[in-house]
Design an enzyme around this catalytic site. Structure first.
Site, mmCIF file in Angstrom:
data_model
loop_
_atom_site.group_PDB
_atom_site.id
_atom_site.type_symbol
_atom_site.label_atom_id
_atom_site.label_comp_id
_atom_site.label_asym_id
_atom_site.label_seq_id
_atom_site.Cartn_x
_atom_site.Cartn_y
_atom_site.Cartn_z
ATOM 1 N N HIS A 60 72.142 23.921 28.758
ATOM 2 C CA HIS A 60 71.019 22.993 28.597
ATOM 3 C C HIS A 60 71.389 21.731 27.811
ATOM 4 O O HIS A 60 71.260 20.628 28.335
ATOM 5 C CB HIS A 60 69.817 23.732 28.003
ATOM 6 N N HIS A 85 70.514 18.691 19.987
ATOM 7 C CA HIS A 85 69.061 18.539 19.861
ATOM 8 C C HIS A 85 68.303 19.827 19.575
ATOM 9 O O HIS A 85 67.221 19.800 19.010
ATOM 10 C CB HIS A 85 68.461 17.795 21.057
ATOM 11 N N GLU A 89 66.708 23.437 15.122
ATOM 12 C CA GLU A 89 65.534 24.261 15.379
ATOM 13 C C GLU A 89 65.872 25.738 15.543
ATOM 14 O O GLU A 89 65.185 26.609 15.036
ATOM 15 C CB GLU A 89 64.867 23.724 16.643
ATOM 16 N N ASP A 90 66.946 25.997 16.282
ATOM 17 C CA ASP A 90 67.208 27.373 16.693
ATOM 18 C C ASP A 90 68.187 28.139 15.805
ATOM 19 O O ASP A 90 68.326 29.336 15.936
ATOM 20 C CB ASP A 90 67.762 27.405 18.127
ATOM 21 N N ASP A 271 53.252 2.256 54.513
ATOM 22 C CA ASP A 271 54.423 1.831 53.745
ATOM 23 C C ASP A 271 55.200 3.036 53.231
ATOM 24 O O ASP A 271 55.397 3.214 52.050
ATOM 25 C CB ASP A 271 54.031 0.907 52.600
HETATM 26 MN MN MN Z 1 65.809 21.154 24.868
#
Ligand code: MN
Length: 746
Positions: A60, A85, A89-90, A271
């Site tokens: 990811h 990123h 957080e993780d 169109d």
């Molecule tokens: Mn992410």
């Protein structure tokens, strides 16, 4: 699942090398080492984690970094931040560690990404509030937003492995917030992909149908385009510059929304594609070459004068520059031709990041973007605006195209499309807006609700006696005017309420009633108002008179007043939601749970068995079942995702559901009779209402009827389409539900 650790390791390295390869042209000395360090840290930090699909998690961040460099055109700083990123957080790596290893700037961006990463998760309630926070960081470093967009794009590309309710939620958020944001930043390719993915996951059958139709018409389209461009090419060759002609069909989502908006089938979307001429011109002669190309095109094909768009002389605020014309081909078909230079094309596709590449040349767009950032910051600083109002305002500003007008002195002002003289007045100054009584547009006297057109020159007329009123909110479109009027009205209301309070207290004393809380509670119930403030206001306005108060004194409730508990505060709503969610934690089975559970089928989309549906916990009316493609679904899922409950149908053929059918065709004698006969006699379906309208030989019929499920409905539609004269029969929904109605839905 059996995991081959060796194979997986190889694949990770392979993807990492691909990222480096793509970044290579922009790398400066030392950059590769920095990227490698970020990759190593991220790999180690996520080593035991897997995505929902079972893939190693590191895929990811690698993919997000790749999107940043390849599709947005960002540089090393962003690649590093993208790789990191999800790390803070993780895992237990702290921001200070990142600052120590990569410096302040990258730490700051990572921090921005971390702060906003959790908040869009399923189950949190205040998406709008968090979106506002996210935009805060935008004013600091716009890269946070760009990386966040890359993150979202990759999550949308891999949405397949998510459970259905998360798919709906994430897809809705995407169409509600991220696609408009991408549009605003000029990232048109990403915007289109996000929209297409949204459609694919919310209405797969429609998506597949349009995709296959595009595919099926490819050969004939290519033949047509070849014929169309042959004479243009001959002439362009004489200009002695390099050029390229491209032609791609429009995105599936934009074709779909066109079909929806104009209520037409695929074949009538004229169109479907545009022809694009991309010129390699000297930098100082871009405009003149583009107009020369325009002249070439219109020498061969007649242009539609209403459809000439010159975004070269006045670029859009998101930086888009191009010259558009729609011309008539020799077979009578309209074709849109877009003329632009190579530089303009790159900006149109890649947007903001592409500006950096042409730094010397973009002073005006930079300043436009600056203006936008200032505007966003202004909005952010308005504390009194509720988060939802804020998102509404923000979206309003994203979607609207602009109108360009002039002050009496010839100064250019950009306002959202549909802006009125009053919007213009507020744009000049709050006081000018508040005192506005009319305007002169191009020397002609007009009312304040006059809608402005491109090129209008406006002089505002004011009066010291003028004062904003409720009505004004109906015809201003800019968020500035709206919020200033709301401010003034609030102020006004406060004054009235204060007067009302004085009056009421005086009166209560006169008639010897104690002004205590219990008394106010009784009055609140008796006059049916929501708060004490509303009570004062109504008294102040004269909506509750002295006589009414006397009557209240004489009123004796026959039985103790037992009003339904009103849930007004956020806490009450939270409680209701967790109560409901606790009860139907898993899947709400529509049909089986019907007797035990309080739920209703939503009126806005009238779901019937067979439809893809979800449950939504409302404040006062229990759970409502909506179709996944309900016009309100996007907003519900995006703004109140925590109130969503999975729901599915169980078999229940004895129950009938109300739905709408729209029939269009050529009118003939006896047609209505034939149609209603099929519905009521042959198929034994009950109609609840039927209305027919004829206009120049075309009839439109709208029938409300009861069916068992989607199969039953499809069968009925097939039958009706066979009736002589009927061209189409379709299910219809209440379309274009305005925001104001959403209150009823939630
Ligand atoms: Mn992410």
């Amino acid at each position: 699942m059996v995991i081959d650790a060796v194979e997986e390791k190889k694949e990770i390295i392979c993807r990492y090398r691909r990222l480096l390869r793509k970044a290579k042209p922009i790398l400066e000395p030392g950059d590769a080492r920095l990227i490698k360090r970020a990759f190593t840290i991220s790999l180690e930090a996520h080593k035991d984690m897997r995505r929902k699909s079972g893939e190693p998690y590191i895929f990811h961040p690698l993919a997000v970094a790749e999107i940043c460099v390849e599709e947005i055109g960002l540089g090393t700083t962003s690649i590093v931040a993208a790789l990191l990123h999800d790390v803070v957080e993780d895992t237990d790596i702290e921001l200070e560690d990142i600052e120590r290893m990569f410096g302040k700037k990258i730490a700051k961006i990572t921090d921005g990404l971390t702060k906003i990463s959790g908040v869009f998760e399923y189950g949190t309630s205040a998406q709008a509030e968090n979106f506002r926070k996210m935009l805060f960081t935008l004013s600091e470093d716009v890269r946070v937003i760009l990386i966040k967009l890359a993150d979202r794009l990759h999550n949308m590309r891999t949405l397949e492995s998510m459970p259905r309710n998360k798919q709906l939620k994430i897809a809705s958020e995407t169409i509600y917030l991220y696609a408009p944001l991408a549009h605003r930043l000029g990232l048109n390719v990403i915007k289109s992909e996000l929209e297409d993915l949204y459609l694919r996951f919310t209405d797969e059958s429609v998506y597949e149908e349009i995709a296959s139709k595009i595919d099926n018409t490819k050969a004939s389209r290519n033949k047509f385009i070849k014929l169309f461009i042959t004479p243009i090419k001959e002439e362009l060759d004489k200009l002695n510059i390099n050029y390229e002609i491209k032609s791609r069909p429009k995105s599936i989502h934009s074709i779909w929304s066109k079909m929806q908006k104009q209520n037409i089938p695929f074949d009538e979307v004229y169109d479907l594609f545009a022809v694009r001429l991309i010129l390699d011109t000297p930098e100082d002669q871009e405009k003149s070459y583009c107009w020369q190309a325009y002249s070439v095109v219109t020498d061969y094909y007649t242009p539609n004068p209403d459809r000439l768009r010159d975004w070269i002389s006045t670029p859009k605020t998101n930086g888009y520059e191009s010259l558009h014309t729609t011309v008539m081909a020799k077979n009578g078909q309209w074709v849109e031709v877009q003329i632009r230079t190579r530089r303009m094309d790159e900006i149109a596709e890649k947007g903001y990041a592409a500006h950096w590449k042409y730094k010397d040349n973009v002073a005006s767009h930079e300043s436009n973007l600056e203006k936008w950032l200032v505007h966003v910051r202004e909005l952010l600083e308005r504390q009194d605006l509720s988060a939802l109002e804020f998102v509404d305002d923000f979206r309003g500003n994203l979607f609207n195209e602009e109108v360009f007008v002039f002050t009496p002195r010839g100064e250019l002002k950009t306002l959202p499309n549909g802006a009125t003289a009053l919007d213009f007045a507020f744009d000049i100054h709050t006081d000018v807006g508040a005192k506005c009584i009319g305007a002169k547009v191009n020397q002609k006297l007009v009312p304040i609700n006059q809608v402005l057109k491109n090129g209008d020159q406006i002089e505002i007329l004011t009066s010291a006696k003028q004062k904003p009123n409720e009505d004004w909110l109906r015809f201003v479109v800019s968020s500035k005017a709206k919020s200033k009027i709301r401010d003034a009205l609030k102020e006004d209301k406060k004054t009235i309420a204060e007067e009302g309070k004085e009056l009421l207290l005086r009166k209560l004393k006169q008639i010897k009633l104690d002004a205590n809380n219990q008394m106010f509670e009784r009055m609140r119930a008796y006059f049916k108002v929501n708060s004490q403030f509303d009570l004062y206001f109504k008294v102040g306005r004269g909506l509750i008179t002295v006589n009414d108060i006397k009557r209240f004194k004489e009123f004796k409730p026959s039985s103790p007043v037992r009003s339904k508990p009103q849930i007004n505060d956020a806490k009450g709503i939270e409680q209701e939601i967790s109560k409901a969610k606790g009860r139907y934690d898993d899947i709400l089975l529509i049909g089986e749970d019907m007797d035990v559970v309080e739920y209703k089928l939503a009126k806005c989309c009238s779901p019937i068995p067979g439809d893809d549906v979800f449950g939504f916990v409302t404040v006062n009316e229990g759970i409502k079942i909506h179709r996944a493609n309900c016009p309100n679904a996007t907003e519900l899922l995006a703004s109140h995702g925590n109130r969503v409950i999975k729901a599915k149908w169980t078999s229940q053929h004895e129950v009938a559901f109300l739905t709408g059918l729209k029939i269009i065709g050529a009118d003939r004698v006896g047609l209505i009779n034939d149609v209603s006969k099929i519905i009521s006699e042959e198929l034994k379906v009950n109609m609840s209402s039927i209305s027919f309208r004829t206009d120049n030989g075309i009839f439109t019929g709208e029938i409300m009827l009861y069916v068992n499920d989607t199969r039953h409905l499809d069968f009925l539609i097939k039958k009706l389409e066979k009736v002589d004269g009927v061209v189409t029969a379709n299910r219809f929904d209440s379309k274009n539900i305005e925001n104001t109605n959403l209150e009823k839905v939630i």
